[in-house]
Design a protein around this motif. Structure first.
Motif: not given
Length: 505
Positions: A15, A17, A45-46, A48, A66, A69-70, A73-74, A120
């Motif tokens: 991830p 950001a 949520e994630i 990063a 972003l 990967e983010i 995922e979201l 992550n």
């Protein structure tokens, strides 16, 4: 703070950001510190690490850029609103420090580290410190067992509901050693012939440092990427498969740790053991054959080191309740004639078809491993197992099983000349003197083949005409390099001329 998503067309393997420097000042964040990113009005949520973009860039103050990967995922869309907040430093960082100081870790501490790697929550630098701590200070058997269990628990598992689930693994380091498709075909045919309540769901890797991995080779004639449900369907039809394990989420922490190990050029023994055994536990294997190759240029430099590693694998497997048989084989030179995806597949098909020009060293090694595996599963003598495996190979039953697996994986054995076409540019390397071949370096051959384009270019690689111990005349052909472009061929030849992978005395 609410920010608008700016989706980057960037696949970074982790991830990423990026926020505006004014936003970073407002949140009192610095490069590398963590943020929690959550879809607005959603629970998912994630975490990063952040990078910071200066003023005058393409990123506005109210935006957050972003990586894919983010975004994936979201399940975010461009310009969608997300909520970001500073995230606390994970407790696992303190556990990593303990390992760096040489202290043993508990199961809870190791599980926390592994879980944070999967989710992550740790930066690449922090994972690198963990790898370094394990490399420098090692792990005791309880720690290795805990690491293996943690890798399994934090990933997906394959449940086939069969009495016997067979698996095989080689620790690697030997070029052209493509025994797996042959062994799977022989054992798969034996399952049918003997009416066993068994399966052989083989998940394999792509090349990391070698010229080709098993998945790269199979992909020359069939598909290798499937969902878990698709794999179950293939195995239900054929009792076996030859698929890539990288997309299944089996022991995902292992894949993330390996990425860092590659950057550091480190391969801690504890991680090697946990990496292999966790993948076998994830498919609920009941019988596992592990092949450890040794010799100059192999991962294990000699048989003494190989035996020590064998004992460690066996002890950890016992702790995990895993039935494991370990074989020790010579890995001091490449196996077969081909090095590279198409060339190695040609070797496999020649062995399965019993072609007169087949590489007998590859055939003999595959028969040895298949016999060890069958005797292990059926609890019969190695002599009896060897006779059964040889008969299956010579009767074309193994070839038929291989064709059945390839068809189930949406491939075919038709138009092989086209599918396995070699690079259109080639050059021969000749012996500079008469004598006997005393060494063929796996690492040097791998380097030359990769410089020629393997494994990205299916037809790139090396064809070996000779092996260690064979006599050679002056100006006799030693090997041929194949490449898809003149530039790659030229570079590979320069490397070959410089590093001399074949020694003649």
């Amino acid at each position: 703070m609410l920010l608008k998503v700016k989706a980057l067309q960037l696949i970074a393997g982790r991830p990423i950001a990026i926020i505006h420097e004014d936003t970073a000042k407002w949140l009192n964040l610095h490069v590398g510190e963590r943020v929690r990113i959550k879809r607005y009005d959603k629970k998912q949520e994630i975490v990063a690490p952040i990078d910071i973009a200066g003023s005058g860039t393409l990123l506005d103050r109210e935006e957050i850029a972003l990586s894919q990967e983010i975004v994936q995922e979201l399940k975010l869309r461009n310009k969608e609103i997300v909520d970001i907040n500073p995230a606390l430093r994970p407790l696992s960082v303190d556990y990593i420090k303990k390992k760096l100081h040489g202290e043993a870790l508990t199961f809870t501490e190791i599980f926390t580290i592994v879980s944070d790697i999967v989710n992550n929550k740790l930066t690449e630098a922090e994972v690198a410190y963990f790898v370094s701590g394990v490399y420098l200070n090692g792990m005791n058997f309880e720690e290795i067992t805990s690491l293996t269990k943690s890798m399994v628990k934090t990933g997906h598992q394959l449940n086939f509901h069969k009495k016997i689930v067979i698996d095989k693994h080689s620790i690697g380091g030997v070029e052209g050693n493509r025994t797996t498709p042959i062994v799977v075909s022989i054992i798969g045919a034996a399952i049918d012939e003997l009416g066993l309540n068994a399966i052989f769901p083989k998940t394999s890797s792509r090349a990391i440092t070698s010229a080709a991995g098993t998945a790269d080779v199979i992909e020359t004639i069939a598909k290798v990427e499937f969902s878990i449900d698709e794999i179950k369907n293939i195995v239900n039809k054929t009792n076996a498969c030859l698929v890539w394990g990288g997309s299944l989420g089996l022991a995902p922490a292992d894949d993330k740790i390996i990425q860092v190990e590659r950057l550091l050029f480190l391969d801690p023994e504890a991680q090697l053991i946990a990496s292999i055994l966790s993948k076998k536990l994830a498919v609920n294997a009941t019988h596992v054959l592990l092949d450890i190759s040794y010799g100059k240029g192999a991962k294990m430099p000699n048989i003494v080191a190989a035996k020590k590693l064998k004992e460690k694998f066996e002890k950890v497997a016992t702790n995990l309740g895993l039935a494991l048989r370990v074989t020790l084989t010579d890995g001091s030179q490449p196996v077969g004639n081909g090095i590279g995806p198409a060339l190695e597949m040609q070797d496999i098909i020649k062995v399965l078809r019993q072609d007169p020009s087949r590489p007998l060293d590859l055939e003999n090694r595959a028969l040895y491993l298949a016999s060890e595996l069958l005797s292990f599963v059926l609890n019969i003598s190695k002599e009896e197992a060897s006779k059964t495996c040889k008969a299956i190979l010579e009767s074309a039953k193994a070839f038929n099983k291989f064709e059945q697996i390839i068809t189930a994986q949406k491939g075919s054995l038709s138009k092989l000349e086209e599918k396995l076409a070699l690079g259109k540019f080639k050059c021969d390397i000749f012996s500079e003197r008469p004598g006997t071949i005393t060494e063929i370096s796996n690492k040097k051959m791998s380097k030359i083949a990769r410089m020629a384009g393997s494994p990205a270019d299916n037809g790139a690689g090396i064809f070996l005409y000779k092996h260690v111990g064979e006599p050679v005349k002056k100006d006799e052909k030693l090997f041929t390099i194949f490449a898809e472009t003149k530039e790659k061929l030229s570079y590979a030849k320069k490397i070959a001329d410089r590093i001399k992978p074949v020694l003649v005395k």
